[in-house]
Design an enzyme around this catalytic site. Sequence first.
Site, PDB file in Angstrom:
ATOM      1  N   GLY A 191      16.726  10.156 -26.879  1.00  0.00           N
ATOM      2  CA  GLY A 191      17.830  10.947 -27.400  1.00  0.00           C
ATOM      3  C   GLY A 191      19.179  10.471 -26.880  1.00  0.00           C
ATOM      4  O   GLY A 191      20.175  10.440 -27.614  1.00  0.00           O
ATOM      5  N   ASP A 192      19.216  10.077 -25.612  1.00  0.00           N
ATOM      6  CA  ASP A 192      20.445   9.549 -25.023  1.00  0.00           C
ATOM      7  C   ASP A 192      20.855   8.256 -25.718  1.00  0.00           C
ATOM      8  O   ASP A 192      22.038   7.997 -25.943  1.00  0.00           O
ATOM      9  CB  ASP A 192      20.250   9.277 -23.534  1.00  0.00           C
TER      10      ASP A 192
END
Length: 306
Positions: free
Chosen positions: A251-252
């Site tokens: 997600g980062d």
Amino acid sequence: MIYTITVNPSIDYVLQLKNLNTGEVNRTQNDVKLPGGKGINVSRIMKELKIDSTALGFVGGATGSMFLELLAQHNLKTAFTKVSEDTRINVKINAVDQKEETEINGAGPAITTDERQKFIDGLDGVGDGDIVVMAGSLCKNLDASFYLDIAKKIQAQGAEFIIDTTGQALLDTLPLHPLVVKPNHHELAELFDVEFKDQQEIITYARKLLEKGAKHVLISMAGDGALLVTKDKAYKANAPKGTVINSVGAGDSMIAGFAGTFMETKDPIESFHMGAACGSATAFSQDIAVKEKIDEVYKQINITEV
């Protein structure tokens, strides 16, 4: 310049073994220590994309020194605020045969009032054209208003911000119009205390975040791909083929791909495409994805209007 804020960074001690047997002695097949934290992951992907960023956050103690040594191996530009208590250690256990990942995350240091203010003062140089990415959980002694205070400060100085957190800390910043927010579909459901029956319901609730002030909403949906929801339209990125090795940081990486590309192009569709590629490439990697893997995955992703 893009600034990434990791309030509560960590040393991630990643262990791989065949099976995890609780209550017994377990021996690893291999292990690795990595500099962890959502903003750190964003900066590392930026480095792969050859986009400048400065990593900010709090570090302290012997583990803080080790964290900075690990981080130095990645040649990132950093400006961390030193604190008196120790940087945390997170343990990530990957049981290969069981196909399960178990995480044990430390709480992290308590931040004093003086340490908090020193960090805030360090943002005085952020200004027009800059993007600040705020990501992850807060340390002890920092309440949900911490992100809000940062958002107000850097916005008054002319910068945009991206926030990747959940709950009230996210909701409180929406009236300040973050450039993008990125809950996954489970986090989005929790925000509104609902259960989604289909993709259209996810889009409907993503628009509620737009109504509250967000400029763009990214929704990651694991094996079902990802969504970009704007005021007028919604787009979907397919999930490319590959074996998920380690979902930590995916997600980062999506945030990094979106933010870096948007800073250069101001094109949300292309930014979404690169974000989806970075997210999946990291999921298919032992660690944060390298540029070659990102380029490979980028070719497999199609963006369609839904």
